[in-house]
Design an enzyme around this catalytic site. Sequence first.
Site, PDB file in Angstrom:
ATOM      1  N   HIS A 195       0.855  -1.186   0.000  1.00 38.85           N
ATOM      2  CA  HIS A 195       0.000   0.000   0.000  1.00 38.85           C
ATOM      3  C   HIS A 195       0.892   1.237   0.000  1.00 38.85           C
ATOM      4  O   HIS A 195       1.154   1.827   1.044  1.00 38.85           O
ATOM      5  CB  HIS A 195      -0.912  -0.004   1.231  1.00 38.85           C
ATOM      6  CG  HIS A 195      -1.980   1.040   1.205  1.00 38.85           C
ATOM      7  ND1 HIS A 195      -3.233   0.825   1.709  1.00 38.85           N
ATOM      8  CD2 HIS A 195      -1.991   2.319   0.756  1.00 38.85           C
ATOM      9  CE1 HIS A 195      -3.975   1.920   1.571  1.00 38.85           C
ATOM     10  NE2 HIS A 195      -3.221   2.847   0.991  1.00 38.85           N
ATOM     11  N   GLU A 247      -2.572  -1.632  -3.231  1.00 35.71           N
ATOM     12  CA  GLU A 247      -3.669  -0.863  -2.644  1.00 35.71           C
ATOM     13  C   GLU A 247      -3.335   0.620  -2.681  1.00 35.71           C
ATOM     14  O   GLU A 247      -2.164   0.997  -2.613  1.00 35.71           O
ATOM     15  CB  GLU A 247      -3.884  -1.251  -1.175  1.00 35.71           C
ATOM     16  CG  GLU A 247      -4.231  -2.689  -0.928  1.00 35.71           C
ATOM     17  CD  GLU A 247      -4.432  -2.962   0.553  1.00 35.71           C
ATOM     18  OE1 GLU A 247      -5.064  -3.979   0.869  1.00 35.71           O
ATOM     19  OE2 GLU A 247      -3.946  -2.171   1.394  1.00 35.71           O
ATOM     20  N   HIS A 289      -7.926  -5.733   7.420  1.00 38.32           N
ATOM     21  CA  HIS A 289      -7.666  -4.700   8.422  1.00 38.32           C
ATOM     22  C   HIS A 289      -7.916  -5.255   9.822  1.00 38.32           C
ATOM     23  O   HIS A 289      -9.039  -5.537  10.202  1.00 38.32           O
ATOM     24  CB  HIS A 289      -8.517  -3.442   8.224  1.00 38.32           C
ATOM     25  CG  HIS A 289      -7.878  -2.222   8.852  1.00 38.32           C
ATOM     26  ND1 HIS A 289      -7.019  -1.394   8.165  1.00 38.32           N
ATOM     27  CD2 HIS A 289      -7.929  -1.723  10.109  1.00 38.32           C
ATOM     28  CE1 HIS A 289      -6.595  -0.425   8.964  1.00 38.32           C
ATOM     29  NE2 HIS A 289      -7.128  -0.607  10.150  1.00 38.32           N
TER      30      HIS A 289
END
Length: 237
Positions: free
Chosen positions: A43, A70, A190
Amino acid sequence: MTKLSVNINKIATLRNARGGNVPNVVEAAKRIEEFGAQGITVHPRPDERHITYQDVSDLSKVVQTEFNIEGNPNQKFIDLVLENKPTQVTLVPDAVDVLTSNAGWNTQKHQAFLSDVIRVFKDAGIRTSIFVDPNSAMVESAVKTGTDRIELYTEAYAVNYAKNPRAAIAAYADCAAIGKKLGLGINAGHDLSLENIAFFKQQMPYLDEVSIGHALIAEALYSGLENVVKSYLEKLK
């Protein structure tokens, strides 16, 4: 079996704290794949505070499993993804100053924008996923963007799991069923951990992939990276 994609941002954070190239994120990704993980997630953020744009380029050349990038789809991010052609791109509505991802897309409000971005990626042959809260209306609207998958934002599940697991999972199971019925693949991520991942998997029969980084790397400090990766794979069977 649900696929495990390991987010290696925290390995880059540790490297950047000292400078240099230790630990080496490319070597870490190779080892994680050797240990059995079916994907690598990164990410990159605009300030490159952990994964850098150069890391993305380096990893794209060596990752043998699924590579998932991401991020918030600004033009620089879009160009990065198109240049490196990952297996999957996951769109996350991160503000520039957030410490970590903290909300899913409003797929009703941003439907036109997401549709345009997703069309660009799909024309390039890249699978798309949208980060969404466990809200049935957001899942239903996500379908209209043309995305291949959604990634359910699981912080609320992780926070409430210890209090009441069945209550914590309810909205996620409902959204997964809705998404599956509408033809979407289902990802999640997450704050998933070895403590809560098995129950999550058991209650989510349509779960294609989980992306786990912070907890997995933290757990590896105690038990070793190979042991932890294999423990997740066992729980995801």
